[in-house]
Write an enzyme that holds these catalytic residues in place. Structure first.
Site, PDB file in Angstrom:
ATOM      1  N   LYS A  95      -9.745  -0.912  10.874  1.00 33.61           N
ATOM      2  CA  LYS A  95      -9.883  -2.067   9.985  1.00 33.61           C
ATOM      3  C   LYS A  95     -10.224  -3.334  10.780  1.00 33.61           C
ATOM      4  O   LYS A  95     -10.301  -4.423  10.231  1.00 33.61           O
ATOM      5  CB  LYS A  95      -8.598  -2.274   9.184  1.00 33.61           C
ATOM      6  CG  LYS A  95      -8.383  -1.161   8.156  1.00 33.61           C
ATOM      7  CD  LYS A  95      -7.264  -1.486   7.211  1.00 33.61           C
ATOM      8  CE  LYS A  95      -6.748  -0.270   6.469  1.00 33.61           C
ATOM      9  NZ  LYS A  95      -7.613   0.216   5.404  1.00 33.61           N
ATOM     10  N   ASP A 135       3.458  -4.340   7.991  1.00 33.26           N
ATOM     11  CA  ASP A 135       2.187  -3.628   7.921  1.00 33.26           C
ATOM     12  C   ASP A 135       1.083  -4.678   8.049  1.00 33.26           C
ATOM     13  O   ASP A 135       0.815  -5.420   7.103  1.00 33.26           O
ATOM     14  CB  ASP A 135       2.118  -2.893   6.571  1.00 33.26           C
ATOM     15  CG  ASP A 135       0.750  -2.264   6.329  1.00 33.26           C
ATOM     16  OD1 ASP A 135      -0.139  -2.388   7.197  1.00 33.26           O
ATOM     17  OD2 ASP A 135       0.580  -1.648   5.269  1.00 33.26           O
ATOM     18  N   CYS A 139      -4.705   2.386  -3.656  1.00 33.24           N
ATOM     19  CA  CYS A 139      -3.458   2.903  -3.056  1.00 33.24           C
ATOM     20  C   CYS A 139      -2.312   1.918  -3.227  1.00 33.24           C
ATOM     21  O   CYS A 139      -1.486   1.737  -2.331  1.00 33.24           O
ATOM     22  CB  CYS A 139      -3.636   3.234  -1.578  1.00 33.24           C
ATOM     23  SG  CYS A 139      -4.839   4.502  -1.284  1.00 33.24           S
ATOM     24  N   HIS A 175       0.874  -1.171   0.000  1.00 36.11           N
ATOM     25  CA  HIS A 175       0.000   0.000   0.000  1.00 36.11           C
ATOM     26  C   HIS A 175       0.916   1.227   0.000  1.00 36.11           C
ATOM     27  O   HIS A 175       2.009   1.185   0.557  1.00 36.11           O
ATOM     28  CB  HIS A 175      -0.839  -0.055   1.286  1.00 36.11           C
ATOM     29  CG  HIS A 175      -1.891   0.990   1.422  1.00 36.11           C
ATOM     30  ND1 HIS A 175      -1.609   2.280   1.783  1.00 36.11           N
ATOM     31  CD2 HIS A 175      -3.243   0.928   1.276  1.00 36.11           C
ATOM     32  CE1 HIS A 175      -2.738   2.966   1.862  1.00 36.11           C
ATOM     33  NE2 HIS A 175      -3.741   2.174   1.554  1.00 36.11           N
ATOM     34  N   GLN A 198      -4.091  -5.470   6.968  1.00 33.25           N
ATOM     35  CA  GLN A 198      -5.081  -6.401   6.417  1.00 33.25           C
ATOM     36  C   GLN A 198      -5.087  -7.747   7.131  1.00 33.25           C
ATOM     37  O   GLN A 198      -5.815  -8.648   6.736  1.00 33.25           O
ATOM     38  CB  GLN A 198      -4.836  -6.604   4.912  1.00 33.25           C
ATOM     39  CG  GLN A 198      -5.046  -5.345   4.095  1.00 33.25           C
ATOM     40  CD  GLN A 198      -6.465  -4.796   4.191  1.00 33.25           C
ATOM     41  OE1 GLN A 198      -7.411  -5.532   4.479  1.00 33.25           O
ATOM     42  NE2 GLN A 198      -6.615  -3.499   3.981  1.00 33.25           N
TER      43      GLN A 198
HETATM   44  C1  LIG Z   1      -2.191  -2.721   3.573  1.00 39.92           C
HETATM   45  C2  LIG Z   1      -2.539  -1.339   4.037  1.00 39.92           C
HETATM   46  N1  LIG Z   1      -1.581  -0.569   4.561  1.00 39.92           N
HETATM   47  C3  LIG Z   1      -1.841   0.664   5.015  1.00 39.92           C
HETATM   48  C4  LIG Z   1      -3.099   1.201   4.957  1.00 39.92           C
HETATM   49  C5  LIG Z   1      -3.340   2.572   5.498  1.00 39.92           C
HETATM   50  O1  LIG Z   1      -4.104   2.508   6.656  1.00 39.92           O
HETATM   51  P1  LIG Z   1      -4.705   3.830   7.317  1.00 39.92           P
HETATM   52  O2  LIG Z   1      -5.495   4.516   6.234  1.00 39.92           O
HETATM   53  O3  LIG Z   1      -5.556   3.320   8.431  1.00 39.92           O
HETATM   54  O4  LIG Z   1      -3.575   4.642   7.796  1.00 39.92           O
HETATM   55  C6  LIG Z   1      -4.129   0.449   4.408  1.00 39.92           C
HETATM   56  C7  LIG Z   1      -5.493   1.009   4.262  1.00 39.92           C
HETATM   57  O5  LIG Z   1      -6.191   0.729   3.329  1.00 39.92           O
HETATM   58  C8  LIG Z   1      -3.848  -0.857   3.947  1.00 39.92           C
HETATM   59  O6  LIG Z   1      -4.788  -1.638   3.422  1.00 39.92           O
END
Ligand SMILES: Cc1ncc(COP(=O)(O)O)c(C=O)c1O
Length: 406
Positions: A225, A199, A364, A122, A202
């Protein structure tokens, strides 16, 4: 899993959409819906015990301070951390990764070695590292993916032959749902002397998380999430690494002593928590964790995996649908796809008129889109309240949309 009982705990599903349909919510990778227990915990906090934490000696300040201590402990247990001080509250994954990148590469400590991220990341786990590497004049490289969208482990091993300071990877992709073998990635990174950042955006709502089994140096997730509120997240770091790390931010609550000539900082975890914490968010996050634990993460995982297989099967039966990526490794319940002759935004808009919420776009993850040679795709992502009936309904409507647009 009693689906009816679970769904009844989410007030958003007790109403019709503006188009008079039941809400079929299939954008859980973006954010999950919130159960009553989370909403009530936040409202009760503001109604009955609002005060700042770690400052006042009066009630309710003392109560809030104690709650934050207890919740930190609970979260440490939830992610398998050895000590509660290894849990740092943040405003979410994007906030945490930006601050972490600055703290690691922006301070006076000079880091050596390239920075690696995988091609499935992401943007939140890509751009902060890219910018930090640029700032530190370090090479920034992307670990290639296989044709099916998994990390190419041979290419990773090859890249690690060069001096490496840090590797950042997701536990699972927010586009393909492909899960990574974090323990192995970590072992390989550590053998090369690199830090490993995970990260877990998910993963957190879909599989057990055990940071010690992963043996990662850092792990981040966002509360929203995982049935929790927005604006709250967790950064886990091992004690040894966090204690040496430059503070994530500077300000009130994190200092030991401030003088004109210099400032000293408090011990962990306060060293990294500048300013007033999102206390309502912390309380809401605790309720969300309690909700997950009550359902049982293994039950949630089994339910979602069965739905995931059903979804893939149903989509594969539709002519012109191409699913992105496939891996035999652990996955989270996210399926992205393209439909020949139908733009993803047209598909999402058509389904929205039926009360069905799916996502369209690059999610993203533009480097991943480029890997697959596309600019956008449709995405269906599941949660514990998703049902087989919703999947059947969605695929039926998808077929109607295809007939309509073609
Ligand atoms: C894999 C991943 N990393 C990072 C993020 C960013 O998360 P946040 O918008 O809660 O900061 C997301 C959000 O869609 C994501 O799916």
């Amino acid at each position: 899993m009693n689906l009816e009982s679970i769904k009844s705990q989410f007030p958003i599903f007790q109403q019709k959409t503006p188009v008079g349909k039941e809400l079929v919510y299939l954008d859980n990778a973006s954010t999950t819906q919130k159960p009553d227990c989370v909403i009530d915990a936040i409202a009760d906090f503001y109604k009955f015990s609002n005060a700042n934490a770690g400052r006042g000696v009066y009630w309710p300040a003392t109560e809030v301070t104690g709650r934050v201590v207890d919740i930190r402990q609970r979260l440490a247990k939830f992610i398998g951390a050895a000590r509660p001080e290894e849990v740092v509250f943040t405003h979410g994954v994007t906030d945490a990764l930006n601050k972490l990148a600055l703290a690691i590469f922006g301070g006076s400590q000079k880091r050596e070695g390239q920075v690696l991220v995988s091609g499935m990341e992401h943007h939140s786990n890509f751009v902060p590292w890219q910018m930090a590497a640029r700032h530190g004049s370090l090479p920034f490289k992307v670990i290639p993916l296989t044709d099916s969208g998994a990390i190419d482990m041979e290419a990773y091993a090859q890249l690690l032959k060069e001096p490496t300071s840090l590797v950042a990877v997701s536990a699972a992709s927010n586009v393909t749902g492909i899960g990574n073998d974090i323990s192995r990635l970590s072992q390989m990174a550590h053998n090369s002397g690199a830090l490993l950042v995970v990260d877990a955006s998910q993963a957190v709502a879909h599989q057990p998380i055990d940071v010690r089994q992963w043996d990662c140096d850092f792990m981040v997730f966002s509360g929203h999430k995982a049935y929790g509120p927005t604006g709250i997240g967790v950064l886990y770091g091992t004690y040894e690494v966090l204690v040496e790390l430059n503070p994530l931010a500077y300000g009130g609550g994190m200092v030991q002593e401030v003088n004109e000539s210099d400032t000293t900082f408090r011990m962990l975890p306060h060293r990294h928590e500048a300013g007033t914490l999102n206390l309502a968010g912390i309380v809401g996050l605790e309720a969300a964790i309690a909700f997950i634990e009550k359902q049982g993460i293994a039950n949630i995982q089994a339910h979602e995996n069965a739905l995931y297989e059903l979804l893939r099967k149903k989509l594969n039966e539709v002519s012109g649908v191409a699913i992105l990526g496939r891996s035999s490794s652990l996955q989270c319940p996210v399926v992205s796809f393209t439909v020949e002759g139908v733009h993803p935004h047209d598909m999402a808009t058509y389904l929205a008129t039926e009360g069905i919420s799916i996502r369209a776009g690059h999610h993203c993850a533009q480097p991943l889109m480029k890997h697959f040679g596309i600019t956008a795709c449709s995405r269906i992502s599941l949660a514990c309240y998703s049902s087989g009936q919703e999947i059947e309904q969605t695929v039926d409507q998808l077929k109607e949309a295809i007939a309509f647009f073609r």
